[in-house]
Scaffold this active site. Structure first.
Site, mmCIF file in Angstrom:
data_model
loop_
_atom_site.group_PDB
_atom_site.id
_atom_site.type_symbol
_atom_site.label_atom_id
_atom_site.label_comp_id
_atom_site.label_asym_id
_atom_site.label_seq_id
_atom_site.Cartn_x
_atom_site.Cartn_y
_atom_site.Cartn_z
ATOM 1 N N GLY A 10 0.842 -1.199 0.000
ATOM 2 C CA GLY A 10 0.000 0.000 0.000
ATOM 3 C C GLY A 10 0.875 1.248 0.000
ATOM 4 N N ARG A 20 13.087 10.225 -3.526
ATOM 5 C CA ARG A 20 13.925 11.400 -3.845
ATOM 6 C C ARG A 20 15.237 11.352 -3.066
ATOM 7 N NH1 ARG A 20 14.618 16.178 -1.077
ATOM 8 N NH2 ARG A 20 15.072 18.040 -2.322
ATOM 9 N N ARG A 71 0.885 -5.008 -5.097
ATOM 10 C CA ARG A 71 0.988 -6.144 -4.168
ATOM 11 C C ARG A 71 1.283 -7.346 -5.066
ATOM 12 N NH1 ARG A 71 -0.451 -4.247 0.641
ATOM 13 N NH2 ARG A 71 -2.083 -2.674 0.796
ATOM 14 N N ASP A 102 6.082 -4.677 6.290
ATOM 15 C CA ASP A 102 6.866 -5.893 6.565
ATOM 16 C C ASP A 102 6.681 -6.996 5.527
ATOM 17 O OD1 ASP A 102 4.418 -6.436 7.560
ATOM 18 O OD2 ASP A 102 5.076 -6.853 9.617
ATOM 19 N N SER A 104 6.798 -6.363 2.393
ATOM 20 C CA SER A 104 7.848 -5.965 1.435
ATOM 21 C C SER A 104 9.231 -6.322 1.980
ATOM 22 C CB SER A 104 7.784 -4.457 1.190
ATOM 23 O OG SER A 104 6.462 -4.072 0.913
ATOM 24 N N THR A 124 4.568 2.777 5.357
ATOM 25 C CA THR A 124 3.181 2.320 5.459
ATOM 26 C C THR A 124 2.452 3.227 6.444
ATOM 27 O OG1 THR A 124 1.719 0.596 6.359
ATOM 28 C CG2 THR A 124 3.990 0.529 7.106
ATOM 29 N N ILE A 125 1.167 3.451 6.188
ATOM 30 C CA ILE A 125 0.400 4.291 7.121
ATOM 31 C C ILE A 125 0.057 3.542 8.402
ATOM 32 C CG2 ILE A 125 -0.616 5.724 5.296
ATOM 33 C CD1 ILE A 125 -3.305 4.113 5.886
ATOM 34 N N ASP A 126 0.293 2.218 8.418
ATOM 35 C CA ASP A 126 -0.190 1.398 9.545
ATOM 36 C C ASP A 126 0.675 1.487 10.811
ATOM 37 O OD1 ASP A 126 -2.094 0.581 7.734
ATOM 38 O OD2 ASP A 126 -1.121 -1.327 7.273
ATOM 39 N N ASP A 128 3.070 -0.473 11.662
ATOM 40 C CA ASP A 128 3.041 -1.844 12.179
ATOM 41 C C ASP A 128 4.337 -2.601 11.874
ATOM 42 O OD1 ASP A 128 2.735 -2.040 9.457
ATOM 43 O OD2 ASP A 128 1.103 -3.482 9.528
ATOM 44 N N ARG A 153 -16.989 15.539 14.295
ATOM 45 C CA ARG A 153 -17.372 16.003 15.635
ATOM 46 C C ARG A 153 -18.354 17.178 15.544
ATOM 47 N NH1 ARG A 153 -15.488 16.004 20.866
ATOM 48 N NH2 ARG A 153 -13.774 14.597 20.448
ATOM 49 N N MET A 168 -8.070 2.918 8.902
ATOM 50 C CA MET A 168 -7.310 1.775 8.369
ATOM 51 C C MET A 168 -6.302 1.261 9.392
ATOM 52 S SD MET A 168 -6.455 2.472 4.404
ATOM 53 C CE MET A 168 -7.601 2.031 3.124
ATOM 54 N N GLY A 169 -5.450 0.362 8.957
ATOM 55 C CA GLY A 169 -4.413 -0.169 9.841
ATOM 56 C C GLY A 169 -4.248 -1.669 9.728
ATOM 57 N N ARG A 170 -5.017 -2.275 8.866
ATOM 58 C CA ARG A 170 -5.002 -3.737 8.702
ATOM 59 C C ARG A 170 -5.254 -4.401 10.054
ATOM 60 N NH1 ARG A 170 -3.332 -6.460 4.246
ATOM 61 N NH2 ARG A 170 -2.256 -4.663 3.435
ATOM 62 N N ALA A 185 -11.424 11.006 21.221
ATOM 63 C CA ALA A 185 -12.512 10.019 21.114
ATOM 64 C C ALA A 185 -12.972 9.528 22.486
ATOM 65 C CB ALA A 185 -12.029 8.842 20.275
ATOM 66 N N GLU A 221 -10.045 -0.848 11.514
ATOM 67 C CA GLU A 221 -10.655 -1.763 10.528
ATOM 68 C C GLU A 221 -10.480 -3.237 10.901
ATOM 69 O OE1 GLU A 221 -8.992 -1.880 6.586
ATOM 70 O OE2 GLU A 221 -6.948 -1.687 7.289
HETATM 71 O O1 F6P Z 1 -1.162 -1.371 4.599
HETATM 72 C C1 F6P Z 1 -1.796 -0.190 4.242
HETATM 73 C C2 F6P Z 1 -3.275 -0.412 4.070
HETATM 74 O O2 F6P Z 1 -3.855 0.828 3.697
HETATM 75 C C3 F6P Z 1 -4.008 -1.004 5.266
HETATM 76 O O3 F6P Z 1 -4.270 -0.043 6.249
HETATM 77 C C4 F6P Z 1 -5.227 -1.563 4.608
HETATM 78 O O4 F6P Z 1 -5.758 -2.633 5.352
HETATM 79 C C5 F6P Z 1 -4.704 -2.059 3.292
HETATM 80 O O5 F6P Z 1 -3.514 -1.326 3.034
HETATM 81 C C6 F6P Z 1 -5.640 -1.878 2.133
HETATM 82 O O6 F6P Z 1 -5.047 -2.468 1.014
HETATM 83 P P1 F6P Z 1 -5.519 -2.295 -0.490
HETATM 84 O O7 F6P Z 1 -4.995 -0.995 -0.990
HETATM 85 O O8 F6P Z 1 -4.895 -3.431 -1.204
HETATM 86 O O9 F6P Z 1 -7.008 -2.309 -0.475
#
Ligand code: F6P
Length: 318
Positions: A10, A20, A71, A102, A104, A124-126, A128, A153, A168-170, A185, A221
């Site tokens: 992702g 860069r 992917r 991870d 990758s 990655t935005i996660d 993780d 809000r 998100m965050g897998r 929150a 998620e």
């Molecule tokens: O790993 C980054 C991420 O955005 C996760 O937060 C999310 O679960 C996943 O990728 C979504 O993947 P895709 O772009 O394949 O739908």
């Protein structure tokens, strides 16, 4: 000397800044940089090109990845890894910088077994990747989510509603925790911690008795079906519950200064380590210091969950 760079999995804001940094550090040191298109798929398809100083002009502020990503299922099979390594060697490129999560990193480790010198940068935005405190893109995604939560809000307060916001965050709750803590929150639901919907509702009803007019619940998620959760909240509280999935807006946008600096430092470090003859390392930010860790060891690390932020968020969300 030649160094190739690819982005994989992702995309995340700041990947361009990292590309860069790799390319510019190569050029500064008289090394030929190569961009691989579409991540590992580009290695399998021999889709790479020589880059120059202009290739990465005006990308530092851009979200996404200008060398594209994918992917790549074939990299989970030996035949795919072999093909990817052969492409690099046929192009006389022995060094590769991989920017991704991870999954990758595993691909990079597999390539190292074929004699490719790899450096892995966390993108990655996660957030993780266990070996590093921060991944490139996380800070931007948190800010995007917090901005959205603030807007939700406003309307939630106007209507006295409960808003459940999916981030998100897998399988990782770190994005939810940071967004929830920064967004104030009332509850944060993450896959790593058990929760009781009854207890969350009880807290909200107590808040209502105190005059609290609305609630925000940040929902990771990976925590399960958000609609079932929202339905249950509505049943237990008789309040109006709205669900918002922030979705892919979290993956786009101009990277924050934090992510750009992280990208610049990590990209630069990866190239300098390769020049020194080091290989198969994961570039990490740990306790404020940039360090390089053995890639295999980095991949075996566990424990990405942001326990402290989670606990503070729980205590403050009375
Ligand atoms: O790993 C980054 C991420 O955005 C996760 O937060 C999310 O679960 C996943 O990728 C979504 O993947 P895709 O772009 O394949 O739908």
């Amino acid at each position: 000397m030649k160094i190739a760079v690819l982005t994989s999995g992702g995309d995340s804001p700041g990947m361009n800044a990292a590309v860069r940094a790799v390319v510019r550090e190569c050029i500064y040191n008289g090394i030929d940089p190569y961009g691989v298109k579409f991540g590992y798929q580009g290695l399998i398809d021999n889709n790479l090109y020589k880059m120059n100083v202009y290739s990465v002009a005006d990308i530092i502020q851009r979200g996404g990845t200008m060398i594209k990503t994918s992917r790549c299922q074939e990299m989970y099979e030996e035949a795919g890894v072999k093909k990817a390594a052969e492409t690099l060697l046929a192009n006389k490129i022995e060094n590769l910088v991989v920017i991704g999560g991870d999954g990758s990193y595993k691909g990079a480790l597999s390539l190292s077994k074929y004699g490719i010198n790899v450096m892995a940068i966390p993108g990655t935005i996660d957030n993780d990747v266990a070996c590093t405190d921060y991944t490139i893109g996380f800070d931007t995604a948190v800010n995007t989510a917090v901005e959205a939560i603030s807007k939700i809000r406003d309307t939630s307060l106007s209507h006295n509603r409960v808003s459940v916001v999916e981030v998100m965050g897998r399988n990782c709750g770190n994005l939810a925790i940071s967004a929830g803590l920064a967004g104030g929150a009332e509850a944060i639901v993450v896959p790593e911690r058990e929760y009781s919907v009854e207890a969350i509702c009880e807290k909200m009803l107590k808040g209502k008795d105190r005059g609290k007019l609305h609630s925000i619940i940040v929902y990771a998620e990976g925590a399960g079906d958000i609609n079932e959760f929202a339905k249950r909240v509505e049943e237990l509280t008789s309040l109006t519950v709205n669900v918002t999935d922030l979705g892919y807006i979290q993956r786009g946008g101009s990277p924050t200064a934090f992510d750009r600096i992280l990208a610049a430092r990590m990209g630069s470090m990866a190239v300098n380590l390769l020049i020194k003859g080091e290989k198969n390392k994961a570039i990490c930010l740990r306790g404020g210091e940039y360090v390089a860790m053995d890639l295999e060891e980095a991949l075996s690390m566990e424990g990405v969950f942001d326990e402290e932020n989670y606990n503070v968020a729980m205590r403050l969300s009375i």
